[in-house]
Design an enzyme around this catalytic site. Structure first.
Site, short mmCIF file in Angstrom:
data_model
loop_
_atom_site.label_atom_id
_atom_site.label_comp_id
_atom_site.label_asym_id
_atom_site.label_seq_id
_atom_site.Cartn_x
_atom_site.Cartn_y
_atom_site.Cartn_z
N ASP A 81 -9.78 6.09 -2.05
CA ASP A 81 -8.77 6.80 -2.85
C ASP A 81 -9.47 7.39 -4.07
O ASP A 81 -10.70 7.37 -4.17
CB ASP A 81 -7.63 5.85 -3.24
CG ASP A 81 -8.09 4.76 -4.20
OD1 ASP A 81 -9.32 4.64 -4.44
OD2 ASP A 81 -7.24 4.03 -4.72
N TYR A 113 -6.40 6.48 4.68
CA TYR A 113 -6.49 5.54 3.56
C TYR A 113 -5.68 4.28 3.86
O TYR A 113 -6.19 3.15 3.74
CB TYR A 113 -6.00 6.18 2.23
CG TYR A 113 -5.83 5.12 1.19
CD1 TYR A 113 -6.95 4.63 0.52
CD2 TYR A 113 -4.60 4.51 0.96
CE1 TYR A 113 -6.84 3.58 -0.38
CE2 TYR A 113 -4.48 3.47 0.06
CZ TYR A 113 -5.60 3.01 -0.60
OH TYR A 113 -5.49 1.97 -1.47
N GLU A 138 0.83 -1.21 0.00
CA GLU A 138 0.00 0.00 0.00
C GLU A 138 0.86 1.26 0.00
O GLU A 138 0.53 2.24 -0.64
CB GLU A 138 -0.95 0.01 1.21
CG GLU A 138 -2.11 -0.97 1.09
CD GLU A 138 -3.00 -0.70 -0.12
OE1 GLU A 138 -3.06 0.44 -0.60
OE2 GLU A 138 -3.65 -1.65 -0.60
#
Ligand code: SF4
Length: 344
Positions: free
Chosen positions: A139, A121, A38
Site C-alpha cells: 500500500d 492488496y 482490511e
C-alpha cells in the site's frame, strides 16, 4: 548500500513485536475478521475503524451471521464509514464464501482473489496475515518505506509501481510473511511517515539509503499526471489546377513547418473563405478524421477536400506533387497527404 534482507527483516520484526499498536483485529486469527478489518481500513483511519469494527463484529461475529442478514441491515453498521461500494462487495463476497466454501474463507490465494472486491492488496494482506502465505501487501505506506530504504525514485503514481515494489518486498520476505507485511505497514504509519519521519527512532535506519544520503523527504517520487489539452480542427486540402494550398505554421508548436490550412472546428466555411480570401467548393463528406498526440496536447483533425478556381495570388503558396518532398510537414500532415493521394 546493499540491503541485507535477513538483518533488515529481523530488525523490523523485532521492533514490530515489541512496539506494535494494539488493535482488535490483531487479537484474532479468524480470517473473516482480518478480512473485514482490511476492507474497513481501506481509505479510513485506524482510530475511526476500531469502533466500527467492534460494533460490526459484535452484531456479525461469523460469516454465517453476516450472510443471513439482509444487506439493508448490514449497511446500517457501515453508515458513516464512507466508500459504500466496499460493504456491497464485501457482503457479496461473504455470500459466495457462505455458499461455495462452506462458510470458510478459502485458504487459497487464487480463490480468494476471485471474490468480489478483493484486489492484490487485500489478497496479500489477508492471505499472509491469516494463513501466512508469502504474498506482498503493498500500500502507500510500503511504497514510501521502500522508496526510502532503497533511495528509489520509481514513480509511485505509475501503473507499474505495484509490481515494482512487490518484488522488493518479496526479496526481503522472511518466513513470518504476515508479520512482515504488518510490520512494514506499521513502520510506514508510525515511524516512516510522509512529512516528519522519525528516522532517529527507526529500527531499520542502518539499512536506509535515503537516510544515509540525506534525501528522505524527496522519497517517494510521485509524478503529477499531465492533463492533456484537446483541440479540434478542420483541415482543408484546397485544390487548384493540380496543386494544393499550403501555409507555414506560426511560432510555437511545430513552428515554421508547412501545413494545409487548418481552422478551429467552430469556424464556419464562409469565415474560412474570407480568411483565405478565396471562394471554395467543398466536398461535404470529410476525407478522414485523425487523432494526433503530442506530449501535452491532442489534436482531433477532420479533413475536407475543397476546390477553388480563383486566380492564384503571389502571397499564396501552391504546392505541386513534385515540390512536396522538398518541404517539411509535421507527421499529421504527411498522413493526411498520403491519404489524399490514395483517394485520387
Ligand atoms: Fe524511513 Fe527514516 Fe527509517 Fe529510512 S531511516 S526507513 S526514511 S524512518
Amino acid at each position: 548500500m546493499k540491503r541485507n534482507s535477513q538483518t533488515l527483516s529481523q530488525d523490523l520484526l523485532q521492533w514490530f513485536y515489541e512496539n506494535k499498536r494494539q488493535m482488535p483485529w490483531r487479537e484474532t486469527n479468524d480470517p473473516y475478521k482480518i478480512w473485514l478489518s482490511e476492507v474497513m481500513l481501506q481509505q479510513t483511519q485506524v482510530a475511526t475503524v476500531i469502533n466500527y469494527y467492534n460494533r460490526f463484529i459484535e452484531r456479525f461475529p461469523t460469516i454465517e451471521s453476516l450472510a443471513k442478514t439482509p444487506i439493508d441491515e448490514v449497511r446500517k453498521y457501515w453508515e458513516g464509514l464512507g466508500y459504500y461500494s466496499r460493504i456491497k462487495n464485501f457482503y457479496e463476497a461473504v455470500q459466495t464464501v457462505h455458499k461455495d466454501f462452506n462458510g470458510q474463507v478459502p485458504n487459497d490465494p487464487k480463490q480468494f482473489l476471485n471474490l468480489k472486491g478483493v484486489g492484490p492488496y487485500t489478497q496479500g494482506a489477508v492471505m499472509s496475515i491469516a494463513f501466512n502465505h508469502p504474498l506482498p501487501a503493498v500500500d502507500g505506506n510500503v511504497y514510501r518505506v521502500y522508496s526510502r530504504l532503497d533511495n528509489d525514485a520509481f514513480d509511485i503514481a505509475s501503473a507499474k509501481a505495484r509490481l515494482h515494489f512487490e518484488e522488493k518486498v518479496l526479496e526481503d520476505m522472511p518466513e513470518a510473511a504476515g508479520d512482515f507485511n504488518e510490520a512494514l505497514m506499521e513502520l510506514g504509519a508510525v515511524i516512516c511517515t510522509p512529512k516528519k519521519p522519525l528516522c532517529m527512532l527507526c529500527p531499520v535506519q542502518q539499512h536506509c539509503e535515503s537516510f544515509e544520503v540525506g534525501n528522505v523527504l524527496e522519497r517517494p517520487v510521485k509524478l503529477k499526471k499531465i492533463k492533456k489539452r484537446v483541440e479540434h480542427y478542420d483541415v482543408y486540402l484546397i485544390e487548384n489546377d493540380g496543386e494544393l494550398l499550403i501555409e507555414r505554421r506560426p511560432d510555437g508548436l511545430l513552428a515554421s513547418m508547412f501545413q494545409f490550412p487548418m481552422f478551429d472546428t467552430e469556424t464556419h466555411i464562409s469565415n474560412v473563405e474570407s480568411q483565405l480570401d478565396m471562394s471554395l467548393t467543398l466536398f461535404n463528406e470529410p476525407l478522414m478524421t485523425l487523432k494526433h498526440q503530442f506530449t501535452h496536447l491532442t489534436w482531433h483533425l477532420t479533413v475536407y477536400i475543397a476546390h477553388t478556381n480563383d486566380k492564384k495570388k503571389a502571397s499564396q503558396h501552391w504546392m505541386s506533387r513534385e515540390e512536396k518532398s522538398q518541404l517539411t510537414f509535421p507527421t499529421s500532415m504527411n498522413k493526411i497527404y498520403e491519404r489524399y493521394l490514395s483517394s485520387l
